[in-house]
Write a protein that holds these residues in place. Structure first.
Motif, PDB file in Angstrom:
ATOM      1  N   VAL A 148      19.061  47.335  78.963  1.00 37.24           N
ATOM      2  CA  VAL A 148      17.491  46.602  78.480  1.00 37.24           C
ATOM      3  C   VAL A 148      17.908  46.107  76.897  1.00 37.24           C
ATOM      4  O   VAL A 148      17.495  45.074  76.595  1.00 37.24           O
ATOM      5  N   LYS A 149      18.707  46.696  76.190  1.00 41.37           N
ATOM      6  CA  LYS A 149      19.055  46.298  74.813  1.00 41.37           C
ATOM      7  C   LYS A 149      19.779  44.740  74.960  1.00 41.37           C
ATOM      8  O   LYS A 149      19.455  43.929  74.481  1.00 41.37           O
ATOM      9  N   GLU A 150      20.615  44.824  75.994  1.00 38.54           N
ATOM     10  CA  GLU A 150      21.224  43.415  76.380  1.00 38.54           C
ATOM     11  C   GLU A 150      20.253  42.296  76.636  1.00 38.54           C
ATOM     12  O   GLU A 150      20.403  41.293  76.423  1.00 38.54           O
ATOM     13  N   GLU A 151      19.398  42.710  77.565  1.00 45.65           N
ATOM     14  CA  GLU A 151      18.387  42.037  77.966  1.00 45.65           C
ATOM     15  C   GLU A 151      17.538  41.477  76.684  1.00 45.65           C
ATOM     16  O   GLU A 151      17.231  40.121  76.836  1.00 45.65           O
ATOM     17  N   LYS A 152      17.227  42.393  75.904  1.00 45.80           N
ATOM     18  CA  LYS A 152      16.485  41.730  74.842  1.00 45.80           C
ATOM     19  C   LYS A 152      17.139  41.090  73.882  1.00 45.80           C
ATOM     20  O   LYS A 152      16.478  39.938  73.863  1.00 45.80           O
ATOM     21  N   ARG A 153      18.414  41.045  73.628  1.00 44.26           N
ATOM     22  CA  ARG A 153      19.225  40.293  73.066  1.00 44.26           C
ATOM     23  C   ARG A 153      19.215  38.948  73.512  1.00 44.26           C
ATOM     24  O   ARG A 153      19.053  37.771  72.851  1.00 44.26           O
ATOM     25  N   MET A 154      19.518  38.910  75.056  1.00 46.54           N
ATOM     26  CA  MET A 154      19.502  37.483  75.582  1.00 46.54           C
ATOM     27  C   MET A 154      18.239  36.681  75.792  1.00 46.54           C
ATOM     28  O   MET A 154      18.157  35.517  75.362  1.00 46.54           O
ATOM     29  N   ARG A 155      17.164  37.544  75.984  1.00 45.03           N
ATOM     30  CA  ARG A 155      15.963  37.070  76.514  1.00 45.03           C
ATOM     31  C   ARG A 155      15.157  36.725  75.237  1.00 45.03           C
ATOM     32  O   ARG A 155      14.065  35.635  75.301  1.00 45.03           O
ATOM     33  N   ILE A 156      15.101  37.537  74.152  1.00 44.63           N
ATOM     34  CA  ILE A 156      14.213  37.365  73.058  1.00 44.63           C
ATOM     35  C   ILE A 156      14.783  37.115  71.855  1.00 44.63           C
ATOM     36  O   ILE A 156      14.644  36.156  71.307  1.00 44.63           O
ATOM     37  N   ASP A 157      15.746  37.954  71.449  1.00 42.16           N
ATOM     38  CA  ASP A 157      16.610  37.850  69.996  1.00 42.16           C
ATOM     39  C   ASP A 157      17.175  36.333  69.985  1.00 42.16           C
ATOM     40  O   ASP A 157      17.114  35.904  68.913  1.00 42.16           O
ATOM     41  N   GLU A 260       9.413  32.852  60.898  1.00 45.40           N
ATOM     42  CA  GLU A 260      10.832  32.132  60.888  1.00 45.40           C
ATOM     43  C   GLU A 260      11.527  32.671  61.916  1.00 45.40           C
ATOM     44  O   GLU A 260      11.748  33.816  62.275  1.00 45.40           O
ATOM     45  N   ASP A 261      12.349  31.359  62.463  1.00 42.79           N
ATOM     46  CA  ASP A 261      12.900  31.979  63.745  1.00 42.79           C
ATOM     47  C   ASP A 261      14.171  30.865  63.920  1.00 42.79           C
ATOM     48  O   ASP A 261      14.205  29.723  63.115  1.00 42.79           O
TER      49      ASP A 261
END
Length: 446
Positions: A148-157, A260-261
């Motif tokens: 899930v952490k990796e999914e968040k990094r890839m899809r959101i962060d 900011e992004d």
């Protein structure tokens, strides 16, 4: 995970009656003594079958200190069961020539297998194992935390603008359980202990909180027997199932912020508070979104992108849930265009909806596009099975798969104007200006 961009891009149908009835979806529905609802749609045109289970649990059902549980379980429950070894859930399906997946929203979690029809029994066994014998163990929890952490990094962060959902929800739904996205908090997941995960499973993953929906090529009598064999003995859940209740009021004031992004082009995101899905106004909002951004000739695309060239993309879409909704407009600025300038152009198109009736010709075009989208959503066995389950869970009426289009037919041009006047106002919205990192205006500057 449910995607936040829903864009109606279907072409216009050349038909005299935009709401001509599509083919009827015949189905049978019944409930087992343990509370499991079963919906069967037989279609023997191709040797395939969709086996799906929808659990009525999403992120809004979570403890505010343990957000992300519903989405986490979407992953965790592929770990295996008492009778399925770790890593073999997917292998069973792949070896049978099928595919599988799952998704989570703020209202529900949905699992499905697409299988050759002679493998229906396999799908039923797998889903019964998930419902009764899932393994909630430290090794699985630890593994899926990292997934899930990796999914968040890839899809959101690491995706431009992808934090929009989180940033918008916490402002637009600040007073209700829709204020966090299904991905939830990594800190909450890290802090959770194994008994909490077991408790979540025993509360929500019970037959009386689920719909088993099957569509495709199968023998009805034989399938009913198999369903009874695999699911009837699963005990009914006895714990109270949390169903948060809250008032869905207008915002009462405009909320503005700058985010900011890691982006090259600024963007403007606007979200207006709106009613829940299924209300009369909900259907008007769906038509408004198609009017504004349903294809190349839609209002926002023609005006903001093509004519004024203020944006590389401009669109509107409904983000509606079981208990509340948002109507969202988005503009990705063209090179050199300031967010304020783009926002003004977006407001012009929204305000037109409140001051002039849509023309008959444009209204007919929108109806045609809605019809196309409606038919397309039920073009596959998986789509039909999911629609039947959704309608049953949210509205208690699976037959809306056949009759919902009539609700769009009842919407008038005046209804579109009335909804725009009531909801699409500055004191009922959140506005976010996305800017490249380091480019936020200093305090007191425009």
């Amino acid at each position: 995970m449910r995607k936040w961009l829903l864009v109606f891009s279907a072409g216009t149908l050349l038909c005299s009656n935009a709401f001509a009835q599509a083919r009827k979806i015949n189905f049978e529905k019944y409930t087992l003594p343990n509370g499991l609802k079963v919906i069967l749609h037989q279609d023997r045109t191709a040797p395939v079958v969709a086996v799906t289970v929808l659990y009525h649990v999403g992120s809004k059902n979570e403890d505010t200190a343990r957000t992300g549980f519903a989405h986490f379980f979407e992953h965790l429950l592929f770990e295996g069961s008492e009778n399925i070894k770790r890593g073999e859930f997917m292998k069973y399906v792949n070896d049978a020539g099928g595919s599988l997946n799952a998704n989570t929203s703020q209202d529900r979690t949905f699992y499905y297998e697409l299988l050759p029809s002679n493998q229906l029994k396999l799908g039923l066994w797998l889903e019964s194992e998930r419902m009764l014998h899932a393994k909630i163990e430290e090794i699985g929890v630890s593994t899926q935390r990292e997934v899930v952490k990796e999914e968040k990094r890839m899809r959101i962060d690491n995706q431009p603008y992808a934090s929009f959902q989180t940033e918008m929800l916490k402002r637009a739904h600040h007073d209700n359980p829709y204020r966090w996205a299904p991905i939830g908090s990594m800190e909450h997941l890290n802090a959770a202990q194994l008994p909490e995960f077991i408790d979540f499973y025993k509360t929500f993953y019970v037959p009386n909180n689920a719909v088993l929906s099957i569509a495709g090529d199968f023998d009805v009598a034989e399938t009913k027997k198999w369903i009874n064999d695999y699911f009837a003995a699963i005990p009914r859940g006895t714990r109270p199932i949390p169903r948060p209740q809250f008032e869905n009021n207008l915002l009462g004031k405009e909320v503005r912020d700058v985010v900011e992004d890691n982006i090259q082009l600024p963007a403007v995101f606007q979200a207006y508070r709106a009613p829940k899905q299924g209300s009369d106004e909900y259907y008007a909002f769906n038509m408004l979104s198609t009017l504004l951004s349903g294809g190349a000739s839609s209002r926002m695309n023609k005006s903001i992108v093509d004519e004024k060239q203020l944006a590389v993309q401009a669109l509107a879409f409904p983000f509606f849930n079981e208990s509340a909704g948002l109507f969202i407009t988005v503009g990705i600025a063209n090179m050199g265009v300031k967010p304020d300038t783009l926002e003004q152009a977006m407001d012009v198109e929204v305000n037109k909806l409140k001051t002039a009736l849509v023309s008959e010709r444009e209204f007919q075009k929108v109806k045609n596009q809605i019809q196309t989208q409606f038919v397309s959503s039920n073009a596959s066995m998986a789509g039909i099975a999911e629609s039947l389950a959704n309608y049953e869970v949210y509205f208690g009426d699976a037959d809306l798969i056949n009759t919902e289009i009539a609700r769009y037919e009842k919407v008038t041009r005046q209804d579109l104007m009335n909804v725009a006047k009531k909801y699409l106002n500055k004191d009922n919205r959140v506005v976010l200006h996305y800017v490249p990192k380091g480019k936020a205006p200093a305090a007191g500057q425009p």
